[in-house]
Structures are given as structure tokens and as C-alpha cells.
Design a protein around this motif. Structure first.
Motif, PDB file in Angstrom:
ATOM      1  N   PHE A  33      -6.931  12.654  -0.521  1.00  0.00           N
ATOM      2  CA  PHE A  33      -6.753  11.650   0.523  1.00  0.00           C
ATOM      3  C   PHE A  33      -7.891  10.646   0.453  1.00  0.00           C
ATOM      4  N   LYS A  34      -7.548   9.371   0.239  1.00  0.00           N
ATOM      5  CA  LYS A  34      -8.561   8.338   0.020  1.00  0.00           C
ATOM      6  C   LYS A  34      -8.811   7.457   1.249  1.00  0.00           C
ATOM      7  N   GLY A  35      -8.041   7.676   2.309  1.00  0.00           N
ATOM      8  CA  GLY A  35      -8.273   6.909   3.530  1.00  0.00           C
ATOM      9  C   GLY A  35      -7.545   5.581   3.591  1.00  0.00           C
ATOM     10  N   LEU A  36      -7.037   5.116   2.453  1.00  0.00           N
ATOM     11  CA  LEU A  36      -6.311   3.848   2.429  1.00  0.00           C
ATOM     12  C   LEU A  36      -4.817   4.123   2.541  1.00  0.00           C
TER      13      LEU A  36
ATOM     14  N   ILE B  42       0.846  -1.199   0.000  1.00  0.00           N
ATOM     15  CA  ILE B  42       0.000   0.000   0.000  1.00  0.00           C
ATOM     16  C   ILE B  42       0.881   1.248   0.000  1.00  0.00           C
ATOM     17  N   GLY B  43       1.915   1.260   0.820  1.00  0.00           N
ATOM     18  CA  GLY B  43       2.806   2.410   0.883  1.00  0.00           C
ATOM     19  C   GLY B  43       3.490   2.697  -0.433  1.00  0.00           C
ATOM     20  N   GLN B  44       3.876   1.639  -1.143  1.00  0.00           N
ATOM     21  CA  GLN B  44       4.546   1.820  -2.429  1.00  0.00           C
ATOM     22  C   GLN B  44       3.613   2.402  -3.487  1.00  0.00           C
ATOM     23  N   ASN B  45       2.312   2.246  -3.291  1.00  0.00           N
ATOM     24  CA  ASN B  45       1.323   2.762  -4.244  1.00  0.00           C
ATOM     25  C   ASN B  45       0.597   4.003  -3.718  1.00  0.00           C
ATOM     26  N   GLN B  46       1.107   4.595  -2.619  1.00  0.00           N
ATOM     27  CA  GLN B  46       0.398   5.700  -1.985  1.00  0.00           C
ATOM     28  C   GLN B  46       0.204   6.896  -2.910  1.00  0.00           C
TER      29      GLN B  46
ATOM     30  N   ILE C  82      -2.588   6.037  -5.337  1.00  0.00           N
ATOM     31  CA  ILE C  82      -3.884   5.996  -4.662  1.00  0.00           C
ATOM     32  C   ILE C  82      -4.424   7.400  -4.416  1.00  0.00           C
ATOM     33  N   ASN C  83      -3.529   8.324  -4.035  1.00  0.00           N
ATOM     34  CA  ASN C  83      -3.947   9.678  -3.668  1.00  0.00           C
ATOM     35  C   ASN C  83      -3.893  10.674  -4.823  1.00  0.00           C
ATOM     36  N   ASP C  84      -3.652  10.203  -6.029  1.00  0.00           N
ATOM     37  CA  ASP C  84      -3.563  11.100  -7.184  1.00  0.00           C
ATOM     38  C   ASP C  84      -4.950  11.629  -7.538  1.00  0.00           C
ATOM     39  N   ALA C  85      -5.195  12.899  -7.205  1.00  0.00           N
ATOM     40  CA  ALA C  85      -6.514  13.498  -7.425  1.00  0.00           C
ATOM     41  C   ALA C  85      -6.787  13.789  -8.897  1.00  0.00           C
ATOM     42  N   SER C  86      -5.761  13.752  -9.731  1.00  0.00           N
ATOM     43  CA  SER C  86      -5.941  14.079 -11.146  1.00  0.00           C
ATOM     44  C   SER C  86      -6.456  12.901 -11.965  1.00  0.00           C
ATOM     45  N   LYS C  87      -6.447  11.709 -11.374  1.00  0.00           N
ATOM     46  CA  LYS C  87      -6.869  10.507 -12.096  1.00  0.00           C
ATOM     47  C   LYS C  87      -8.167   9.951 -11.532  1.00  0.00           C
ATOM     48  N   GLY C  88      -8.940   9.346 -12.431  1.00  0.00           N
ATOM     49  CA  GLY C  88     -10.114   8.611 -12.002  1.00  0.00           C
ATOM     50  C   GLY C  88      -9.708   7.168 -11.730  1.00  0.00           C
ATOM     51  N   ASP C  89      -9.915   6.323 -12.704  1.00  0.00           N
ATOM     52  CA  ASP C  89      -9.559   4.913 -12.558  1.00  0.00           C
ATOM     53  C   ASP C  89      -8.043   4.768 -12.431  1.00  0.00           C
TER      54      ASP C  89
END
Length: 227
Positions: free
Chosen positions: A105-108, A26-30, A33-40
């Protein structure tokens, strides 16, 4: 079936390191995950599982996709399989918010992953599995250390970080259980939220603790019954 104490300890070690491998993934993909500019984001439970399994194999030399041939205690095999499944379920539960554009911030984060996955796994297996932290670094009261965990973390805090897969174990005759703890130390990536300046708000809204790289951050705790 009765298992040797050494096999019980090893089972606890394998579970603790797998939960940590999920946290690290999860940390390596943080950033993604938190990129607000992308949808999927494409960070599906399947993608997560593939990365976690690869990390675990690199770290432990164990192929989670071929556990029937792994040289590990028989007790550990169904437990590891289930922990992988519960880890995927945690990531699945965040898919909607992960893929929501415009929210940073997605909470994950590693901590929420660890807490929620450990709870899911414990509900199924009845095996005690918890990530915890010293009181001065504790954010979630549900993860508060018990007396044994506090004592062990005091010992870890005064020791230099060693092999990241090395655990401390102790047989508790009164409880008819084996306790296993894997210490966790702050790495550079952790300090984005847990470093300095102390008191500044991090992305999740919590105050930064002012932690330092290499400092004890907490532990993963496992308790398994004696035969």
C-alpha cells in the motif's frame, strides 16, 4: 473581466471533471502502484499526465494540450492548465514510495489524489475545489460536506446515475458565488475498498463501507465568484 454566469458554470464543470479524470487515472493504475514485487513502476508524472489528458479528451472532447483553440470559456483555460500541473505535482510527491519495492500500500489512491490536488490548486487559484462524500462514507474529515453540499448529495442519492459529466449548479446571491457539483457514483473498481463485506479492513486499513455499484459515493464541489 466579467464572465457570464453560464460560462462560470461551465468553468466549474470543466474543473470538476478534470479532477475526476485524474482520480480515475489513479484508479486505473492502482494495481501497478501497489505492486510490491516491482521497484521502478514507470508511473511517472509525465506518464500520468499523458493518460489523464487522453482520458479527458475522450470524455470531454477537449485537448488539454491545445486549450488556446478550445471552444470553452476563456476563464477556464488558465485554470485547467494549472490543475493539470498540480495533478502532476501530486503524483510527483509519491514517486519515492510508489517505486519502493516490498511495500504493497503506497498511500496514493483516488481519494488522496483528489484531496491533495484540490488543496494544491485552491492554494494557487483561490477557487474552492473539493471532493466530498456523505457522512456515512466520509473517511477524511477535511472533506466533510458543508450545508449546501449535504443538501445536494441528498438529492443525488435519490436519483439514478445519469451522464457522468452532468453537474448541478446554483447561484448563491448572498455569497456572490456560483456553486457547481459533480456527483460521483461507485463503480466496480471502487468496491475493492468501499464494497463488502462491510466492516472488513481494506488495503489502506479503513473499514469497508459496504457500498454498492451505482450508489452515490460523493461529489466534486466547485465554488466560483460571480462577476
Amino acid at each position: 473581466m466579467a464572465y457570464a454566469t453560464s460560462d462560470i458554470v461551465e468553468t466549474g464543470r470543466l474543473l470538476a471533471t478534470l479532477l475526476d479524470a485524474g482520480r480515475v487515472t489513479i484508479g486505473q493504475n492502482q494495481a501497478l502502484i501497489n505492486d510490491a514485487s516491482k521497484g521502478d513502476k514507470g508511473f511517472t508524472p509525465e506518464v500520468f499526465e499523458k493518460q489523464m489528458v487522453a482520458l479527458y479528451k475522450e470524455r470531454m472532447g477537449i485537448d488539454l494540450h491545445n486549450l488556446q483553440n478550445a471552444q470553452i470559456p476563456d476563464q477556464a483555460k488558465p485554470l485547467l492548465t494549472r490543475l493539470v500541473e498540480e495533478s502532476q505535482k501530486t503524483v510527483a510527491s509519491y514517486q519515492t514510495v510508489i517505486n519502493f519495492e516490498g511495500v504493497k500500500f503506497k498511500g496514493l489512491i483516488p481519494a488522496t489524489f483528489g484531496t491533495e490536488t484540490a488543496r494544491r490548486f485552491q492554494n494557487w487559484s483561490k477557487v474552492y475545489l473539493k471532493q466530498t462524500a456523505p457522512d456515512h462514507y466520509l473517511r477524511n474529515p477535511k472533506n466533510k460536506a458543508d450545508a449546501f453540499e449535504r443538501e445536494m448529495m441528498q438529492t443525488f442519492a435519490t436519483s439514478a446515475p445519469g451522464d457522468r459529466n452532468e453537474v448541478f449548479s446554483k447561484t448563491i446571491e448572498d455569497e456572490k458565488s456560483v456553486r457547481v457539483m459533480l456527483p460521483l457514483y461507485y463503480e466496480k473498481a471502487c468496491l475493492i475498498c468501499h464494497g463488502g463485506p462491510k466492516g472488513e479492513r481494506d488495503l489502506s486499513g479503513y473499514e469497508k463501507e459496504g457500498g454498492k455499484e451505482g450508489e452515490l459515493a460523493g461529489a466534486i464541489s466547485v465554488k466560483l465568484p460571480l462577476p
